[in-house]
Structures are given as structure tokens and as C-alpha cells.
Design an enzyme around this catalytic site. Structure first.
Site, mmCIF file in Angstrom:
data_model
loop_
_atom_site.group_PDB
_atom_site.id
_atom_site.type_symbol
_atom_site.label_atom_id
_atom_site.label_comp_id
_atom_site.label_asym_id
_atom_site.label_seq_id
_atom_site.Cartn_x
_atom_site.Cartn_y
_atom_site.Cartn_z
ATOM 1 N N PRO A 203 41.228 95.929 -23.296
ATOM 2 C CA PRO A 203 42.670 95.360 -23.240
ATOM 3 C C PRO A 203 42.906 95.085 -22.089
ATOM 4 O O PRO A 203 42.835 95.353 -21.275
ATOM 5 C CB PRO A 203 43.594 97.017 -23.840
ATOM 6 N N GLU A 204 43.231 93.611 -22.732
ATOM 7 C CA GLU A 204 43.879 92.755 -21.331
ATOM 8 C C GLU A 204 45.536 93.102 -21.037
ATOM 9 O O GLU A 204 45.744 93.671 -21.538
ATOM 10 C CB GLU A 204 42.805 91.412 -20.499
#
Ligand SMILES: [Zn+2]
Length: 288
Positions: A2-3
Site C-alpha cells: 500500500p502507498e
């Protein structure tokens, strides 16, 4: 992995569901890896706390906790807790595969569930992480410092600060964007997409990029991140997950994972190179 937009979406989703709720009971698995603070110590700290706010700091999800005797003092969903009001923080780093789930105690417990937090409302908060690269940490603010991300926040950074952060260095701009000690939360997808929108090639050296180009890059990065947050923020289900199957990856990428396909602007085939060990995508015609 996840960013920033994924973490922001999860934090917002969890905030909407558990804000103001009181922690009744906590259970942690016996796996040692996911814990930065020993589980027994975390459990002791959690119980009886009210969740004042859940928000993103860098790539971490931070629960701002208040001892329940002091009551919860809501100040609107966007406000940051004032210094001295929050008693403790629970810091969740999702790692590669970590997920936070707001559910009910009856729902089946997934494999690799490392934390279950029962709430006074009857809901249950769970942390699930098959690969155990995620981390859970508890900070008591009377003794510990408040959590801060290692890098600067890409949605808040000003134009001058942005250029100054990179210009003195001598490395490919793509590598600099991925460096979490400089900016927090920018990963492969959003680095490639913002460089395309700014018209800057990923291997350009940071010291040779002009102030005007940095300005375009900063704007592009903000636009890409905000756009992605908007897409992720549309979820209405009670599931709060980080699998990316709620619309993030339907984001219309211009270059990311489009090697050999025609550029959406000029039809030139998109190229792929390695920068800082990461697959990097760009248009040789639109980006200079
Ligand atoms: Zn192009």
C-alpha cells in the site's frame, strides 16, 4: 504494497467506523514479528482507552487514544488532536500485506489475524497480516514522543521546500521520490505517474532538474495522490481493506505497467527501465 492513497483511504474508513468508540478488550497473537511493542504491554495500554481519531501519518495509520476517564473531546473529523489531549498512540504499519478490518466478533477469524480489539459499540477491529511485515506499536505519550513520519508529507509540502529537498542531491529523480526519508508514502505507481504528468524522465539527476520542473512535479504528485484517494474513498462496505480491489488499480495509469503500449497522449510505445532496482515506466517522447 500500500502507498499513501491506500493508507489514507484505510485510515479514513477506520476513523469513520470507530471514532469515539471505547476499547474494551484486546487480544494479540503470539507471533513475535508484528510487534514493535510487546503484546502484553500493548494490551495493558489499550484497554479502557477511547479512540479519539484515526489518521494517516506518512505510511502509518495512527490511532490517537484518550484514557476513558478523561472522556473523548471531539473537535471535528479533520482536526488534529491538540498536544497534551491525547494520552497514547497505537501505530499500525501495514507492511506488504497488512490489513485493518472493522467487523463484528461473530464474523469468522481469518488466518494470520494478529490483533483483535473489542469495542464498546460491539464492533471489533482486527489486524491481519499473512506475511508479517506489518508492525504494531504502542506509545504512551507521557513517556514516549509522539509518532512522526521519517519523511515530509507530499500533500502538504510547499514548492520551495520540495525543490530544496531534491536539488542538492545527485541521484535519479525516481529513486529520490521513492526514498521514504525524503517524502513519505510515494511508491512505484505514483512516482511513475507523477513523473509522466510532469514531463520529467525518471532517470534525470535531481541536481539537473529545474525549479519549474520541480514545481510541475510537485503539482503532478499532489494531483495523482488526491485523485487516487478520491477513487479509494468511495467504498461504502463495512470492509476496510488494503487489497486495492476497490478501484485504485482501475485508476487510469498513463505509464505504470503499460510497457510497449501506446502513450495515451502521443502514441509512442511506453518504455520500461530499472531505476533503483524498480521497474520504471515512461514515455520517451512526452518526458524529457
Ligand atoms: Zn507520450
Amino acid at each position: 504494497m500500500p502507498e499513501l492513497p491506500e493508507v489514507e483511504t484505510i485510515a479514513r474508513g477506520v476513523h469513520e467506523r470507530v471514532r469515539g468508540d471505547r476499547i474494551v478488550e484486546v487480544w494479540f497473537s503470539s507471533y513475535p514479528q508484528p510487534f514493535k511493542t510487546p503484546p502484553a504491554q500493548q494490551a495493558k495500554g489499550h484497554e479502557g482507552c477511547v479512540i479519539e481519531q484515526v489518521h494517516r501519518i506518512g505510511k502509518h495509520i495512527v490511532f490517537e487514544l484518550v484514557l476513558s476517564g478523561r472522556g473523548s473531546k471531539h473537535r471535528g473529523s479533520d482536526s488534529t488532536p491538540e498536544a497534551g489531549i491525547v494520552d497514547a498512540q497505537w501505530i499500525v504499519h501495514l507492511g506488504m500485506t497488512g490489513r485493518l478490518l472493522v467487523t463484528t466478533p461473530e464474523s469468522p477469524v481469518a488466518k494470520h489475524t494478529h490483533a483483535r480489539i473489542s469495542l464498546a459499540s460491539g464492533r471489533e477491529l482486527r489486524f491481519i497480516d499473512p506475511r508479517r511485515f506489518g508492525r504494531l506499536e504502542f506509545r504512551r505519550l507521557a513517556a514516549d514522543e509522539a509518532f512522526a513520519a521519517p519523511g515530509l508529507e507530499p500533500l502538504d509540502i510547499g514548492a520551495r521546500e520540495f525543490a530544496a529537498l531534491f536539488r542538492k542531491r545527485h541521484l535519479p529523480i525516481k529513486a529520490a521520490l521513492l526514498n521514504q526519508a525524503l517524502l513519505s508514502g510515494v511508491g512505484n505507481i505514483y512516482a511513475d505517474e507523477s513523473l509522466f504528468r510532469a514531463g520529467v524522465r525518471p532517470r534525470r539527476r535531481t541536481g539537473r532538474i529545474t525549479v519549474a520542473e520541480y514545481d510541475r512535479l510537485r503539482q503532478a504528485l499532489r494531483e495523482v495522490l488526491r485523485h487516487a484517494i478520491r477513487l479509494g474513498g468511495s467504498s461504502v462496505s463495512d470492509y476496510v481493506d488494503a487489497n486495492g480491489d476497490r478501484g485504485f488499480f482501475q485508476l487510469e495509469h498513463y505509464v505504470y505497467l503499460r510497457t510497449g503500449e501506446p502513450c495515451r497522449r502521443c502514441q509512442t510505445p511506453i518504455r520500461r527501465v530499472l531505476v533503483a532496482g524498480r521497474g520504471t515506466h515512461y514515455c520517451p517522447s512526452c518526458q524529457r
